[in-house]
Design a protein around this motif. Structure first.
Motif, short mmCIF file in Angstrom:
data_model
loop_
_atom_site.label_atom_id
_atom_site.label_comp_id
_atom_site.label_asym_id
_atom_site.label_seq_id
_atom_site.Cartn_x
_atom_site.Cartn_y
_atom_site.Cartn_z
N HIS A 16 88.65 10.17 -38.84
CA HIS A 16 87.49 10.49 -39.68
C HIS A 16 87.24 11.99 -39.79
O HIS A 16 86.39 12.41 -40.56
N LEU A 17 87.95 12.75 -38.98
CA LEU A 17 87.67 14.19 -38.97
C LEU A 17 88.60 14.96 -39.89
O LEU A 17 88.50 16.19 -39.98
N ASP A 18 89.49 14.23 -40.59
CA ASP A 18 90.43 14.91 -41.50
C ASP A 18 89.68 15.77 -42.52
O ASP A 18 90.12 16.85 -42.88
N ASP A 19 88.49 15.28 -42.97
CA ASP A 19 87.71 16.03 -43.97
C ASP A 19 86.72 16.99 -43.34
O ASP A 19 85.86 17.54 -44.02
N PHE A 20 86.76 17.14 -42.04
CA PHE A 20 85.80 17.99 -41.33
C PHE A 20 86.58 18.78 -40.27
O PHE A 20 86.32 18.67 -39.07
N PRO A 21 87.57 19.58 -40.76
CA PRO A 21 88.52 20.19 -39.82
C PRO A 21 87.86 21.16 -38.83
O PRO A 21 88.40 21.40 -37.75
N GLU A 22 86.69 21.67 -39.21
CA GLU A 22 86.04 22.63 -38.30
C GLU A 22 85.29 21.92 -37.16
O GLU A 22 84.72 22.55 -36.28
N CYS A 23 85.30 20.58 -37.19
CA CYS A 23 84.55 19.83 -36.18
C CYS A 23 85.09 20.09 -34.77
O CYS A 23 86.29 19.99 -34.51
N ASP A 24 84.17 20.42 -33.89
CA ASP A 24 84.52 20.66 -32.49
C ASP A 24 84.22 19.37 -31.74
O ASP A 24 83.10 19.13 -31.31
N PHE A 25 85.24 18.52 -31.67
CA PHE A 25 85.08 17.16 -31.12
C PHE A 25 85.63 17.11 -29.69
O PHE A 25 86.78 17.44 -29.45
N ARG A 26 84.77 16.67 -28.74
CA ARG A 26 85.21 16.55 -27.35
C ARG A 26 84.67 15.25 -26.76
O ARG A 26 83.57 14.82 -27.10
N ILE A 27 85.46 14.67 -25.89
CA ILE A 27 85.00 13.50 -25.14
C ILE A 27 84.98 13.86 -23.66
O ILE A 27 85.99 14.37 -23.13
N LEU A 28 83.85 13.61 -23.03
CA LEU A 28 83.79 13.73 -21.57
C LEU A 28 83.99 12.32 -21.03
O LEU A 28 83.28 11.39 -21.45
N ALA A 29 84.96 12.16 -20.15
CA ALA A 29 85.24 10.83 -19.59
C ALA A 29 85.10 10.92 -18.08
O ALA A 29 85.81 11.68 -17.43
N THR A 30 84.14 10.16 -17.52
CA THR A 30 83.86 10.28 -16.08
C THR A 30 83.97 8.93 -15.40
O THR A 30 83.74 7.87 -16.01
N ASP A 31 84.29 8.98 -14.14
CA ASP A 31 84.33 7.78 -13.31
C ASP A 31 84.20 8.20 -11.86
O ASP A 31 84.46 9.35 -11.51
N ILE A 32 83.83 7.22 -11.04
CA ILE A 32 83.72 7.52 -9.60
C ILE A 32 85.10 7.41 -8.93
O ILE A 32 85.34 7.98 -7.88
N SER A 33 86.01 6.69 -9.58
CA SER A 33 87.29 6.39 -8.94
C SER A 33 88.35 7.45 -9.26
O SER A 33 88.79 7.58 -10.41
N THR A 34 88.79 8.15 -8.23
CA THR A 34 89.80 9.20 -8.44
C THR A 34 91.15 8.56 -8.79
O THR A 34 91.93 9.13 -9.53
N ARG A 35 91.36 7.35 -8.26
CA ARG A 35 92.62 6.64 -8.54
C ARG A 35 92.69 6.30 -10.04
O ARG A 35 93.69 6.57 -10.71
N ALA A 36 91.60 5.76 -10.57
CA ALA A 36 91.58 5.41 -12.00
C ALA A 36 91.69 6.67 -12.85
O ALA A 36 92.41 6.69 -13.86
N LEU A 37 91.01 7.73 -12.44
CA LEU A 37 91.05 8.97 -13.22
C LEU A 37 92.45 9.58 -13.26
O LEU A 37 92.84 10.18 -14.26
N ALA A 38 93.20 9.41 -12.17
CA ALA A 38 94.57 9.95 -12.14
C ALA A 38 95.43 9.24 -13.18
O ALA A 38 96.21 9.87 -13.90
N VAL A 39 95.25 7.92 -13.30
CA VAL A 39 96.00 7.16 -14.32
C VAL A 39 95.59 7.64 -15.71
O VAL A 39 96.42 7.87 -16.59
N ALA A 40 94.27 7.82 -15.88
CA ALA A 40 93.75 8.25 -17.19
C ALA A 40 94.33 9.59 -17.60
O ALA A 40 94.80 9.76 -18.73
N ALA A 41 94.32 10.54 -16.69
CA ALA A 41 94.76 11.89 -17.03
C ALA A 41 96.27 11.91 -17.30
O ALA A 41 96.76 12.69 -18.10
N ARG A 42 97.01 11.03 -16.63
CA ARG A 42 98.46 10.96 -16.83
C ARG A 42 98.76 10.43 -18.24
O ARG A 42 99.69 10.87 -18.90
N GLY A 43 97.99 9.46 -18.67
CA GLY A 43 98.14 8.95 -20.04
C GLY A 43 99.45 8.23 -20.30
O GLY A 43 100.00 8.31 -21.39
N ILE A 44 99.94 7.50 -19.30
CA ILE A 44 101.16 6.68 -19.50
C ILE A 44 100.79 5.23 -19.19
O ILE A 44 100.25 4.94 -18.11
#
Ligand SMILES: C[S@@+](CC[C@H](N)C(=O)[O-])C[C@H]1O[C@@H](n2cnc3c(N)ncnc32)[C@H](O)[C@@H]1O
Length: 276
Positions: A132-160
């Motif tokens: 949806h941001l194709d028509d709004f290229p200047e958009c500064d879009f960020r997602i903050l993703a948080t969790d208490i579990s470092t194990r789950a976060l490691a999987v998330a950051a790896r992205g595989i």
């Protein structure tokens, strides 16, 4: 290494500790789960019994073990495009928000995935929003993703992710944002595209603690997290998160959760969607 039953007084001590530390309500029905997870930590730490482990866990300065223990307690079940009604609704409301932002010359679009587990939720949100941001290229879009579990976060950051999980991503998003692992001839593992990874920041955050950021967020997703909390923790959390929503911002909770019976100032929009 203790495998025999967890005595009542220790079950109470551990459940009080878990409630105090992260708000998770370990009622009697969770006793077998707690014991199984404790056995895991006994094996890892080579401590002989639940009593000794409790002392070790609560010793001053032993935050590292507390993090590991809470990692074991949390349920991390998640999948791509879970509760797809939310994603469809997001795609309906997003154009208006972007038009309004563009008029106000406000380029900032912020989303918080609170309790993001192994990352499937924030990656799904990024896949929904980015086209949806194709028509709004200047958009500064960020997602903050948080969790208490470092194990789950490691999987998330790896992205595989394994192929079976990736199959939940609808086409054409799957082809656009996933690539088979080049070193894996069987194509059983897929990598998330850098275009998604680069807009998400994964951070460890206990939702019970103070939040070390300012916000505000246009959308907060806190889905299938509050279900583990009792009413008082839920109410506190909803009010805390509401303060981090921009005016008109939305809070999405899981469809099996509801804010019914909680005191809060958000407006009900549709099942599992609330607005400030
Ligand atoms: C069942 S998963 C839900 C994941 C995702 N939101 C979804 O709906 O698919 C619940 C997540 O909440 C996290 N969690 C539980 N208590 C928490 C707390 N006090 N602070 C932060 N995260 C917590 C768990 O670690 C787990 O990853």
């Amino acid at each position: 290494m203790q495998e025999a039953g967890l005595p009542d007084h220790l079950f109470e001590k551990y459940s009080e500790l878990v409630y105090r530390e992260c708000g998770i309500n370990l009622h009697q029905g969770k006793r077998a789960l707690l014991q199984a997870r404790l056995n895991k930590r006994l094996r890892a730490t080579k401590l002989p019994d639940y009593e000794t482990y409790y002392r070790f866990l609560t010793a001053r300065g032993n935050t590292q073990e507390l993090i590991q223990f809470l990692d074991c307690i949390a349920t991390n079940l998640t999948y791509f495009f879970r509760e797809i009604q939310h994603m469809k609704f997001l795609e309906q409301i997003l154009p208006d928000l972007l038009a309004e932002k563009s008029k106000r010359r406000d380029c900032r679009l912020r989303v918080w995935s609170a309790g993001c587990s192994s990352g499937e939720e924030p990656y799904s949100l990024a896949m929904c929003i980015l086209p949806h941001l194709d028509d709004f290229p200047e958009c500064d879009f960020r997602i903050l993703a948080t969790d208490i579990s470092t194990r789950a976060l490691a999987v998330a950051a790896r992205g595989i992710y394994p192929k079976e999980k990736v199959l939940k991503v609808p086409e054409p998003l799957r082809s656009r944002y996933f690539r088979p692992d080049p070193s894996d001839r069987a194509a059983a593992q897929y990598h998330v595209a850098q275009a998604l990874k680069s807009i998400i920041s994964f951070r460890r955050l206990n939702l019970k603690d103070a939040y070390p950021f300012k916000g505000p967020f246009d959308y907060i997703f806190c889905r299938n997290v509050m279900i583990y909390f009792d009413k008082s923790v839920q109410e506190n959390l909803v009010n805390k998160m509401s303060a981090y929503l921009s005016p008109g911002g939305y809070l999405f909770v899981g469809h099996s959760e509801s804010l019914m019976g909680l005191k809060h100032s958000l407006k009900y929009v549709r099942p599992a969607v609330y607005r400030k």
